[in-house]
Design a protein around this motif. Sequence first.
Motif, PDB file in Angstrom:
ATOM      1  N   LYS A 200       0.822  -1.198   0.000  1.00  0.00           N
ATOM      2  CA  LYS A 200       0.000   0.000   0.000  1.00  0.00           C
ATOM      3  C   LYS A 200       0.862   1.256   0.000  1.00  0.00           C
ATOM      4  N   LYS A 201       1.920   1.282   0.831  1.00  0.00           N
ATOM      5  CA  LYS A 201       2.833   2.425   0.858  1.00  0.00           C
ATOM      6  C   LYS A 201       3.560   2.573  -0.465  1.00  0.00           C
ATOM      7  N   LEU A 202       3.946   1.453  -1.056  1.00  0.00           N
ATOM      8  CA  LEU A 202       4.656   1.506  -2.328  1.00  0.00           C
ATOM      9  C   LEU A 202       3.761   2.071  -3.427  1.00  0.00           C
ATOM     10  N   LYS A 203       2.506   1.654  -3.437  1.00  0.00           N
ATOM     11  CA  LYS A 203       1.583   2.168  -4.447  1.00  0.00           C
ATOM     12  C   LYS A 203       1.338   3.662  -4.269  1.00  0.00           C
ATOM     13  N   GLN A 204       1.224   4.121  -3.025  1.00  0.00           N
ATOM     14  CA  GLN A 204       1.029   5.554  -2.793  1.00  0.00           C
ATOM     15  C   GLN A 204       2.221   6.364  -3.279  1.00  0.00           C
ATOM     16  N   GLY A 205       3.437   5.862  -3.011  1.00  0.00           N
ATOM     17  CA  GLY A 205       4.627   6.562  -3.488  1.00  0.00           C
ATOM     18  C   GLY A 205       4.715   6.601  -4.999  1.00  0.00           C
ATOM     19  N   ILE A 206       4.359   5.509  -5.644  1.00  0.00           N
ATOM     20  CA  ILE A 206       4.424   5.455  -7.107  1.00  0.00           C
ATOM     21  C   ILE A 206       3.352   6.355  -7.722  1.00  0.00           C
ATOM     22  N   LYS A 207       2.181   6.436  -7.109  1.00  0.00           N
ATOM     23  CA  LYS A 207       1.148   7.350  -7.601  1.00  0.00           C
ATOM     24  C   LYS A 207       1.620   8.802  -7.530  1.00  0.00           C
ATOM     25  N   MET A 208       2.300   9.152  -6.436  1.00  0.00           N
ATOM     26  CA  MET A 208       2.824  10.507  -6.303  1.00  0.00           C
ATOM     27  C   MET A 208       3.857  10.809  -7.382  1.00  0.00           C
ATOM     28  N   LEU A 209       4.745   9.851  -7.655  1.00  0.00           N
ATOM     29  CA  LEU A 209       5.779  10.061  -8.672  1.00  0.00           C
ATOM     30  C   LEU A 209       5.173  10.133 -10.066  1.00  0.00           C
ATOM     31  N   ILE A 210       4.153   9.325 -10.332  1.00  0.00           N
ATOM     32  CA  ILE A 210       3.476   9.388 -11.633  1.00  0.00           C
ATOM     33  C   ILE A 210       2.788  10.745 -11.810  1.00  0.00           C
ATOM     34  N   ALA A 211       2.248  11.304 -10.723  1.00  0.00           N
ATOM     35  CA  ALA A 211       1.639  12.636 -10.810  1.00  0.00           C
ATOM     36  C   ALA A 211       2.682  13.689 -11.160  1.00  0.00           C
ATOM     37  N   VAL A 212       3.897  13.577 -10.600  1.00  0.00           N
ATOM     38  CA  VAL A 212       4.974  14.516 -10.925  1.00  0.00           C
ATOM     39  C   VAL A 212       5.345  14.409 -12.402  1.00  0.00           C
ATOM     40  N   VAL A 213       5.450  13.176 -12.910  1.00  0.00           N
ATOM     41  CA  VAL A 213       5.811  12.966 -14.317  1.00  0.00           C
ATOM     42  C   VAL A 213       4.705  13.471 -15.245  1.00  0.00           C
TER      43      VAL A 213
END
Length: 473
Positions: free
Chosen positions: A299-312
């Motif tokens: 769950k934490k990993l998915k939240q971090g990846i969602k944040m990075l995808i938003a930046v990209v």
Amino acid sequence: MTTHEHTITKDMTTPSSMHLQYLYNQYATTYLSFSELYAYEAVILLIYGIMIIFSFCTNFIAIVIFFFGRRSRSELTPFLLNLSVFNIIMTVYCIPFTMTSIIFQRWLFASTLCTVLDGLKTFSVSGVLLTLITIAIDRYCVVKYPMTIKTYSPKKRNLVAIMTIWILSILLAIAWSPARSSPTQEKRLWVNSRTLLSDYMKSLDNYTDTSKSNDYLSKLEYKVIDTLQCLPNKIARPVEVQRAILNFLQTYFFPLFILGFVYLRIAVILWQRRNDVNYDLNNGTTKNLFTNETIQFKKKLKQGIKMLIAVVALYAILWLPMNIFQLCLNLLCFTGTKYQKFCAHPTLIKLLYIACHFLTVSNTALNPIIYGFTNNRFRSDIRQLRRRLIHCQARTPSYLQSQPLRTGKDVQDRPLKQKNTPNTTASKTPRILIQPKYRRPISLSEQNRVPRPMYSINLSTKDVMLSSARHTT
């Protein structure tokens, strides 16, 4: 300078319609002070000033929180800190110089800054892109090879990655040095009022009534001045087109292609592991104490990846107009094309460039908001740091001097509080409310220190591998 130009510069006091018309067609205009700007140009400078201050403040707060915060620290903290540093470089050294040159139509600063400006632009943009690519590759290695990545020290791994980013950014800035801008002296026409100049040029079309044009001409003051221009080193047109295409590939296409491919691979791996865990849970083969921690890790990993995808995604949206504008300007706006009439409007081209440039540089202010202020742990670190600052300000020397000193005599003279004894004569016994003691929730790192009972031997290999990598983010 030719003999004719010498004559023009000397004879500035005698108003002549042919003289001013020739200067208007020969030289571009420039402005000397803020009072000579149009209202919309002053508004543009004001908006850019607010955006520069906002971008600097958000990135500076992010750097402070990543340095001194405790809850928001993770393996991504060095990369996010590096991203904020590159954003500040772009905010301070790139945005103000470019904007003032476009509005005033001349270079207002030292000539050495003109030479350094393009290098800093390439350096900061390359640093941002390489940092985003490094974060994506690091997350992919954490998801794909969780056991192998644990054998390497996170500090050494992040240090090597950040040093590589800075070295590659410097090399790219040096590689683009032949195309950098250089200071050049150029003559420009200055008038005391652009509105009067526009009305005067329109009145020249009316040959019957020359009194109005003479009236405008008497109110106009003009002269040809030497200005410093920061112009790029342009050579043959085919080389300029190649540079524009190469710049588009380097700063937009290749980075987005790499980021999209890596994050797509991460999504596929997480989806496969989610299906495997759901299958094992339905069959009852992995009902052990590791299951909850594995789910929390994912769950934490998915939240971090969602944040990075938003930046990209934000980078892809905000940088697209500027890249398209530069490509069209180099491919279509040259002599002999059908778009030459459209490209001949300097005000329209300037406004289009300002709009695209504003979207591009606003990315530096929005990045800290996405990966910082939208995170609950980041906001809690901000609140904690604010409480520390308020506490330190309250304990100033003047505050301590104003407080009375407590001696032993004061403590002895203080009357003791008598305990409330229950009233036995009362008909009803009063209710005693006992407040429950608040207990802070235990984090995953503290749960690992708690001794656990012996587990069952029937553990699947996949569940053990997933649980061993639960603190890699």
